[in-house]
Design an enzyme around this catalytic site. Structure first.
Site, PDB file in Angstrom:
ATOM      1  N   ASN A 162       0.805  -1.221   0.000  1.00 45.69           N
ATOM      2  CA  ASN A 162       0.000   0.000   0.000  1.00 45.69           C
ATOM      3  C   ASN A 162       0.838   1.270   0.000  1.00 45.69           C
ATOM      4  O   ASN A 162       0.294   2.374   0.024  1.00 45.69           O
ATOM      5  CB  ASN A 162      -0.934   0.015   1.222  1.00 45.69           C
ATOM      6  CG  ASN A 162      -0.175   0.128   2.527  1.00 45.69           C
ATOM      7  OD1 ASN A 162       0.668  -0.717   2.814  1.00 45.69           O
ATOM      8  ND2 ASN A 162      -0.442   1.161   3.304  1.00 45.69           N
TER       9      ASN A 162
ATOM     10  N   SER B 291      18.679  -5.326   0.846  1.00 45.32           N
ATOM     11  CA  SER B 291      19.300  -4.007   0.758  1.00 45.32           C
ATOM     12  C   SER B 291      20.815  -4.173   0.701  1.00 45.32           C
ATOM     13  O   SER B 291      21.361  -5.147   1.233  1.00 45.32           O
ATOM     14  CB  SER B 291      18.936  -3.160   1.985  1.00 45.32           C
ATOM     15  OG  SER B 291      19.734  -1.992   2.058  1.00 45.32           O
TER      16      SER B 291
ATOM     17  N   TYR C 290      18.729  -3.177  11.466  1.00 42.66           N
ATOM     18  CA  TYR C 290      18.182  -3.191  10.106  1.00 42.66           C
ATOM     19  C   TYR C 290      19.119  -3.943   9.162  1.00 42.66           C
ATOM     20  O   TYR C 290      18.672  -4.791   8.372  1.00 42.66           O
ATOM     21  CB  TYR C 290      17.966  -1.763   9.613  1.00 42.66           C
ATOM     22  CG  TYR C 290      17.307  -1.689   8.252  1.00 42.66           C
ATOM     23  CD1 TYR C 290      15.932  -1.910   8.113  1.00 42.66           C
ATOM     24  CD2 TYR C 290      18.042  -1.411   7.107  1.00 42.66           C
ATOM     25  CE1 TYR C 290      15.322  -1.850   6.870  1.00 42.66           C
ATOM     26  CE2 TYR C 290      17.438  -1.352   5.858  1.00 42.66           C
ATOM     27  CZ  TYR C 290      16.075  -1.573   5.750  1.00 42.66           C
ATOM     28  OH  TYR C 290      15.466  -1.518   4.507  1.00 42.66           O
TER      29      TYR C 290
END
Length: 290
Positions: A12, A140, A168
């Site tokens: 979304n 990433s 992360y």
């Protein structure tokens, strides 16, 4: 792509939404798996309006909750006999330590464990596609800076020393290791690849990050690439016939094969992460075929 069913997590907003729009334009049947069901439905309507594709479903999915992941997988499997492409796109970044309801550090839980569980639960639908299904994990280039500290996965070892960036990077390294091990275990039945989308101007660092990080990112974001460009490699891996037989590989933002970090290529570490992940989600895998 008109005969393809594609599930995209985090569809979304950002890269996920851009990916969904482009695949919808190609006629694919999309399932937008999102935490906020209202926003997902609004996104589905917007994509239909833009592309004319009415075959867009939504699926409530909170990757920070194993219970939600299991419910989402059960709902999908009850309604869809097959899944051609699974795009594990959703991600979270936070500066502060948060623990999920299942007892894991938030970034590791959402970015890796939630997607691990979802993929495992959806294997029956992926296997229905007769060796042509694809799993795509959005990682990433920060995985190059990551290491795996198994004692940090539940957050107890972090305390005041918690580093959002380190957590992360660790979660993105986990994405690559998961990709490689999934290929080793199921490469005869499906293809699985991971990617770096580029430095994309999404709201990732604005949603849960602290004021300083959010402000700095907001200042830099206009100079980053746009989400539509950041979706290039996801779309390529989902739709291109060039990669129909390519598996267990890492691609950059230019759709070029790259060698991931040396840690990401460590088979023993990948196996250990897989076994840890299986144990972590074991209660929610019960009843599923191996």
């Amino acid at each position: 792509m008109e005969d393809k069913t594609i599930l995209i997590t985090g569809a979304n907003d950002g890269i996920g939404r851009a990916t969904a729009e482009r695949l919808a334009a190609r006629g694919a049947h999309l399932v937008l798996a999102c935490r906020d069901e209202v926003k997902a439905q609004q996104t589905a309507q917007a994509i239909t309006s833009k592309t004319g594709n009415h075959r867009i479903d939504t699926l409530p999915l909170d990757l920070s909750s194993f219970r939600s992941v299991r419910a989402a997988a059960d709902e999908f499997l009850a309604e869809h006999p097959k899944l051609d492409v699974l795009i594990n796109n959703a991600g979270v970044y936070t500066d502060t330590l948060e623990i999920t309801e299942d007892g894991y550090e938030l970034q590791f839980a959402v970015n890796h464990l939630g997607h691990f569980l979802l993929t495992m639960l959806l294997l029956p639908a992926l296997r229905c596609c007769r060796n042509c299904s694809r799993v795509i994990n959005v990682s990433s280039a920060l995985h190059f800076k990551g290491g795996l500290d198994f004692s940090s996965f539940d957050g107890k070892a972090a305390g005041k020393s918690y580093s959002g960036t380190k957590a992360y990077a660790q979660s993105k390294l986990s994405n690559v290791l998961f990709t490689m091990e999934l290929d080793r275990r199921f490469g005869q039945e499906l293809t699985t690849n991971c990617l770096h989308p580029g430095l994309v101007g999404t709201r990732l660092a604005n949603k849960k990050a602290g004021a300083l990080t959010s402000t700095v990112w907001s200042m830099y974001k206009p100079f980053a690439i746009k989400p539509n460009k950041g979706a290039d490699t996801s779309v390529y891996l989902a739709a291109s016939p060039e990669v129909k037989d390519v598996s267990g590989r890492y691609f950059d933002e230019n759709q070029c094969l790259q060698k991931p970090s040396s840690i990401a290529r460590n088979e023993q570490l990948a196996r250990r992460l897989w076994e840890y992940s299986e144990q972590a989600v074991a209660d929610f895998l019960k009843g599923e075929e191996e």
